[in-house]
Design a protein around this motif. Structure first.
Motif, PDB file in Angstrom:
ATOM      1  N   LYS A   1      35.406 -11.232  44.692  1.00  0.00           N
ATOM      2  CA  LYS A   1      34.938 -12.650  45.028  1.00  0.00           C
ATOM      3  C   LYS A   1      34.707 -13.470  43.917  1.00  0.00           C
ATOM      4  O   LYS A   1      35.095 -14.622  43.555  1.00  0.00           O
ATOM      5  N   SER A   2      33.844 -12.990  42.875  1.00  0.00           N
ATOM      6  CA  SER A   2      33.558 -13.719  41.832  1.00  0.00           C
ATOM      7  C   SER A   2      34.686 -14.080  40.838  1.00  0.00           C
ATOM      8  O   SER A   2      34.857 -15.151  40.330  1.00  0.00           O
ATOM      9  N   HIS A   3      35.914 -13.083  40.717  1.00  0.00           N
ATOM     10  CA  HIS A   3      36.865 -13.422  39.937  1.00  0.00           C
ATOM     11  C   HIS A   3      37.733 -14.559  40.683  1.00  0.00           C
ATOM     12  O   HIS A   3      38.444 -15.490  39.948  1.00  0.00           O
ATOM     13  N   SER A  21      32.387  -7.738  45.635  1.00  0.00           N
ATOM     14  CA  SER A  21      31.502  -8.808  44.984  1.00  0.00           C
ATOM     15  C   SER A  21      32.218  -9.300  43.566  1.00  0.00           C
ATOM     16  O   SER A  21      32.296 -10.367  43.402  1.00  0.00           O
ATOM     17  N   GLU A  22      32.723  -8.143  42.873  1.00  0.00           N
ATOM     18  CA  GLU A  22      33.296  -8.631  41.568  1.00  0.00           C
ATOM     19  C   GLU A  22      34.545  -9.291  41.894  1.00  0.00           C
ATOM     20  O   GLU A  22      34.837 -10.275  41.325  1.00  0.00           O
ATOM     21  N   LYS A  27      34.819  -3.958  42.640  1.00  0.00           N
ATOM     22  CA  LYS A  27      34.010  -3.951  43.825  1.00  0.00           C
ATOM     23  C   LYS A  27      34.548  -5.384  44.493  1.00  0.00           C
ATOM     24  O   LYS A  27      34.820  -6.080  43.556  1.00  0.00           O
ATOM     25  N   ASN A  50      36.859 -16.937  42.578  1.00  0.00           N
ATOM     26  CA  ASN A  50      36.320 -18.263  42.689  1.00  0.00           C
ATOM     27  C   ASN A  50      36.454 -18.867  41.366  1.00  0.00           C
ATOM     28  O   ASN A  50      36.291 -20.035  41.149  1.00  0.00           O
ATOM     29  N   GLU A  51      36.968 -18.116  40.300  1.00  0.00           N
ATOM     30  CA  GLU A  51      37.039 -18.939  38.877  1.00  0.00           C
ATOM     31  C   GLU A  51      38.566 -19.324  38.860  1.00  0.00           C
ATOM     32  O   GLU A  51      38.762 -20.315  37.860  1.00  0.00           O
TER      33      GLU A  51
END
Length: 185
Positions: free
Chosen positions: A11-13, A8-9, A6, A15-16
């Protein structure tokens, strides 16, 4: 699909990742996907890449009607997909409208070269013509740029069956700018 990532997922990855990892990821993506390569070219190379994509889309449309070798396959979905992809990729209203009109011009030329086709074929051309007219009605300058080509299509369709010419004529002469001009005269 349970394993689809997804937004959102994603984007989270992302950002890391550090900048070098992001650069590596994007370059891998460009190597892996022709669509990604095209998107990145348009994004970073700008107008030159947009013009090249426009040229390519025109070729894809033309090849469905008049290929270099053999006869046109008339895979209208392929020709329309070239327009849709160009629009999504560039968001260029002028060049997208140009492609829509080109599709109808080439389809009309095909009929004038080889004779009447079928209702499905003409409905596809009429639908695209109507979309082009609708885009032009949103912007008078756009309409003025394409008015002659839109009118020429109507003229070139004279004598084509299945109500094609009549419908083109109705669409052209009932657009708001033509109606305004008629009221002024």
């Amino acid at each position: 699909m349970a394993n689809k990532l997804k937004i959102s997922e994603l984007k989270s990855h992302l950002n890391e990742l550090n900048q070098k990892e992001l650069i590596n990821l994007i370059t891998e993506l460009q190597k892996y996907s022709k669509d990604a390569e095209t998107y990145l070219s348009v994004k970073f190379l700008g107008e030159a890449a947009i013009q090249e994509q426009h040229k390519q889309a025109k070729k894809e449309i033309l090849d469905e009607f008049f290929p270099q070798k053999g006869f046109g396959k008339l895979r209208l979905t392929n020709a329309k997909k070239a327009i849709t992809n160009f629009k999504k990729l560039t968001q260029d209203l002028y060049l997208t409208t140009d492609l829509m009109i080109y599709y109808v011009e080439v389809g009309t030329e095909f009929t004038n070269t080889y004779g009447d086709i079928d209702l499905r074929f003409y409905n596809s051309l009429l639908s695209m013509y109507e979309k082009a007219i609708q885009e032009c009605e949103r912007d008078r300058a756009l309409y003025e740029n394409f008015k002659n080509r839109l009118s020429t299509i109507v003229h070139e369709a004279s004598g084509i069956g299945w109500g094609y010419h009549d419908e083109l004529e109705d669409l052209f002469y009932s657009n708001k700018y033509e109606l305004e001009e008629e009221h002024e005269n």
